[in-house]
Design a protein around this motif. Structure first.
Motif, PDB file in Angstrom:
ATOM      1  N   ASN A 159       1.046  -1.273  -0.141  1.00  0.00           N
ATOM      2  CA  ASN A 159       0.001   0.013  -0.478  1.00  0.00           C
ATOM      3  C   ASN A 159       0.747   1.504   0.009  1.00  0.00           C
ATOM      4  OD1 ASN A 159      -2.127   1.617  -0.030  1.00  0.00           O
ATOM      5  ND2 ASN A 159      -2.574   1.418   2.439  1.00  0.00           N
ATOM      6  N   SER A 160       1.507   1.759  -1.479  1.00  0.00           N
ATOM      7  CA  SER A 160       0.570   1.660  -2.628  1.00  0.00           C
ATOM      8  C   SER A 160       1.378   2.026  -4.006  1.00  0.00           C
ATOM      9  CB  SER A 160      -0.979   2.748  -2.872  1.00  0.00           C
ATOM     10  OG  SER A 160      -0.166   4.035  -2.071  1.00  0.00           O
ATOM     11  N   VAL A 161       1.185   1.534  -4.838  1.00  0.00           N
ATOM     12  CA  VAL A 161       1.691   2.574  -5.699  1.00  0.00           C
ATOM     13  C   VAL A 161       0.642   3.830  -6.810  1.00  0.00           C
ATOM     14  CG1 VAL A 161       0.929   0.843  -7.656  1.00  0.00           C
ATOM     15  CG2 VAL A 161       2.733   1.389  -7.819  1.00  0.00           C
ATOM     16  N   ASN A 162       1.721   4.462  -7.171  1.00  0.00           N
ATOM     17  CA  ASN A 162       0.391   5.333  -8.128  1.00  0.00           C
ATOM     18  C   ASN A 162       0.690   5.268  -9.675  1.00  0.00           C
ATOM     19  OD1 ASN A 162       2.339   7.242  -8.405  1.00  0.00           O
ATOM     20  ND2 ASN A 162       2.311   7.642  -6.000  1.00  0.00           N
ATOM     21  N   GLY A 163       0.669   6.250 -10.026  1.00  0.00           N
ATOM     22  CA  GLY A 163       0.182   6.645 -11.714  1.00  0.00           C
ATOM     23  C   GLY A 163       2.193   6.751 -12.357  1.00  0.00           C
ATOM     24  N   ASP A 164       2.873   7.586 -10.944  1.00  0.00           N
ATOM     25  CA  ASP A 164       3.989   7.846 -11.722  1.00  0.00           C
ATOM     26  C   ASP A 164       4.988   7.194 -11.535  1.00  0.00           C
ATOM     27  OD1 ASP A 164       3.285  10.886 -10.613  1.00  0.00           O
ATOM     28  OD2 ASP A 164       3.831  10.159  -8.842  1.00  0.00           O
ATOM     29  N   LEU A 165       5.871   6.786 -12.531  1.00  0.00           N
ATOM     30  CA  LEU A 165       6.260   5.869 -13.858  1.00  0.00           C
ATOM     31  C   LEU A 165       7.247   5.190 -12.173  1.00  0.00           C
ATOM     32  CD1 LEU A 165       6.538   4.186 -15.840  1.00  0.00           C
ATOM     33  CD2 LEU A 165       9.079   5.908 -16.610  1.00  0.00           C
ATOM     34  N   GLN A 166       8.055   6.056 -11.739  1.00  0.00           N
ATOM     35  CA  GLN A 166       9.024   6.460 -10.482  1.00  0.00           C
ATOM     36  C   GLN A 166       8.181   5.416  -9.507  1.00  0.00           C
ATOM     37  OE1 GLN A 166      10.398   9.594  -8.475  1.00  0.00           O
ATOM     38  NE2 GLN A 166      12.215   8.047  -7.028  1.00  0.00           N
TER      39      GLN A 166
END
Lengths: 291, 291
Positions: B121-128
Motif C-alpha cells: 500500500n501503495s503504488v500510483n500512476g508515477d513511473l518512479q
C-alpha cells in the motif's frame, strides 16, 4: 442529466434520476395497536401517551405518522378510535397522517377530521379493495399506498408478477381519474432468510415500477427483510440504504431508532440529492442525526 | 447470470456481477503511526500494545491488517520498524498484512519476513512509483494497492481522468508480467462537503474500473468522504454500503467500530453474495456482528 454530466451511469438507473433532488418521506410507524402499549392507550383514551409518541417521532425527523387501530374488530369501533386519534395527534404535531386501514367507514371518519393531505395505507390489487379506497382518494384528494399483492396471487415471488399487479392498479386509477403521483406503490419485502434473492427482487421491482410509472411513488416497510436473522438492525439499515439508492420515495420505520434518520439523510447527500449537504447539516443542528 | 434469472438489471452493473459470491476483504487500519499511541508503541517497541491492536482487529472480523510506520523519516528507520512489526503481529494473528509504504527498503525488509501473501500500500500512476513497487510485487508474489492519482494530476476531479491513470498502471503491469488480479485499484475519495458529486464520482470510477478490468480488484479507505461533516459515522457507513453494492472488493477501515462489520456482512447477504446468509449467521455466532 445534462449531456456533459460525467456521471452517465445514472442514465441506466431511472430510480436515481427520479429521486434526485428530493428527500425521502419518513413515515413513523409507532402509533400502531399491534403494539400492546399503544393498544392499551387507545382503549384507555390515554391522550398523553399517544401525543408523546407523536411528538417523539416528529422530533426524530418523521415527515408522516402512520396511525393504526387495526386491533378493532368492527368498523364502527375502528372509526371511533380514528375519530379520537386523528385530532389528538394533529393537535400536537404539524404532520400529515398515514391512515392505516382498508375499511371505508374508519377511513372516511378519519379523512373528514384530517388536516392537510392524508395518505391511505393501503389498497391492493383486488377489485374490492380498489372499489373501497379509490373513491375516497378522489373525494378527499389524498394519496394511497398500493401493495403489489392480491388475494389471488398473495405476494408474488417474481418482480414481473408484482409489476403486473401494479399495472392493474394503475389502469384502475385511470377509471377514477386519479393521477399516479398520488399512488405510493409498495414492492413488498419477503425475508432474506427464506431466499437470498429476496432483497434483490424487492429492489428490482422498485426500479421497474419507477421505470414504467415515472410519476408514481414507491414506499415500503422494510424490516420484514431481516425476519429470522440475528443483528436485524444491520440488515435493516443496509437494506434501507440500498432502497434509497434505487430511488425509494418513502419508508415506514421507527424514526426514533438510533442512527436511522442520520443514515437516510447521509445517503441522500451521497446521492447528490442534498445540495451542499444543506439538509444533512440542518438535521444535525436540529438534533436529528444521533448516531 | 443465467438467461432465466429474473434479476436482469444486474447485467447492467458489472460490479455486482463480479462481486457476486465473494466476501469483501476487511483491512484493519489501526496499526498506523499517524495515530499518536501507535507511534509511541513503535518507538518504545511495546509489543503488547501492538499485538493487542492486532488481535482486537482480527477478532472483530479483519481479513488483512494494514501496518504503517510512515512517521519514520528515513527508509532505514522505517525498515527497522517493519522488521520488528511484521513478526510481532503475525506471531499473534493468522492474517496477511498490508504493508503501508512506498519505499523499497522498508517494503523488501517486510516482505522477506512476511508469512503468506502480503499486499503493498501503495503504488500510483508515477513511473518512479511503479519502478519501485512492481519489481517487488513480481519478486515476492504479493499484491498491491494502486492509487488512481499521480504527481502531475493529483487526484483528478473526473472519473475519466482517474480511469486513464488506471489504464496507464495496467499497461505498466503487463511489462512486469503482473496479472491484474494482483492489483487493487483505489478510485480515491474526495470529501462530500466540497462537492455533492464526490460520492457518485467515486462510485462511477469504481464501476468503470470493474468494467474495463474485470479481473482487477478495487479497494478504498472511505472515511475521507465525511471530512468536514457532522455525524461522520452515518455518512461513512452509508458510503460503505453503496460502495459494496457497486462491487468494491476491499475496504480499509476500523473493524472494531460498532456496527461496521455487521453492516458489511449484511450488505453482502442482501446482494445475494452469501448463500443462505451462512457467513452472516456464522459471523454472528463468532461475536462479530455487534450493532
Amino acid at each position: 442529466m445534462s449531456a456533459t454530466d460525467p456521471l452517465n451511469f445514472i442514465e441506466d438507473e431511472p430510480g436515481q434520476q427520479i429521486g434526485k433532488g428530493t428527500a425521502m418521506e419518513i413515515i413513523g410507524e409507532k402509533i400502531n395497536t399491534t403494539r400492546k402499549s399503544v393498544q392499551q392507550a387507545v382503549v384507555d383514551r390515554d391522550i398523553d401517551f399517544i401525543q408523546d409518541l407523536a411528538r417523539k417521532q416528529a422530533d426524530a425527523g418523521a415527515t408522516y405518522l402512520d396511525v393504526n387501530s387495526g386491533m378493532a374488530l368492527y368498523p364502527e369501533e375502528e372509526a371511533a378510535d380514528f375519530e379520537w386519534l386523528v385530532p389528538a395527534i394533529q393537535q400536537v404535531v404539524d404532520l400529515p397522517l398515514v391512515l392505516d386501514s382498508g375499511r371505508q367507514l374508519p377511513l372516511e371518519t378519519a379523512l373528514k377530521l384530517h388536516k392537510g393531505k392524508a395518505m391511505i395505507n393501503s389498497v391492493n390489487g383486488d377489485l374490492q379493495s380498489m372499489e373501497t379506497i379509490f373513491p375516497l382518494v378522489k373525494k378527499y384528494g389524498c394519496s394511497a399506498i398500493a401493495l403489489t399483492s392480491s388475494k389471488k396471487s398473495g405476494i408474488p415471488a417474481t418482480s414481473q408478477e408484482r409489476l403486473k399487479i401494479a399495472e392493474e392498479i394503475a389502469n384502475e386509477c385511470r377509471k377514477y381519474d386519479i393521477t399516479l403521483d398520488d399512488i405510493y406503490f409498495d414492492p413488498l419485502v419477503l425475508p432474506l432468510s427464506t431466499d437470498g434473492k429476496n432483497g434483490l427482487i424487492f429492489i428490482d421491482t422498485l426500479r421497474q415500477i419507477k421505470k414504467e410509472f415515472p410519476e408514481a411513488k414507491t414506499v415500503s416497510g422494510l424490516s420484514n427483510i431481516s425476519f429470522g436473522l440475528p443483528a436485524r438492525k444491520a440488515v435493516n439499515l443496509a437494506f434501507l440504504i440500498l432502497s434509497i439508492q434505487a430511488g425509494m420515495d418513502a419508508a415506514i420505520l421507527d424514526p426514533t431508532s438510533k442512527g436511522t434518520v442520520a443514515i437516510i439523510r447521509a445517503t441522500e447527500a451521497l446521492m447528490d440529492r442534498d445540495a451542499f449537504c444543506g439538509q444533512y447539516i440542518a438535521a444535525f443542528r436540529e438534533g436529528k442525526l444521533n448516531f
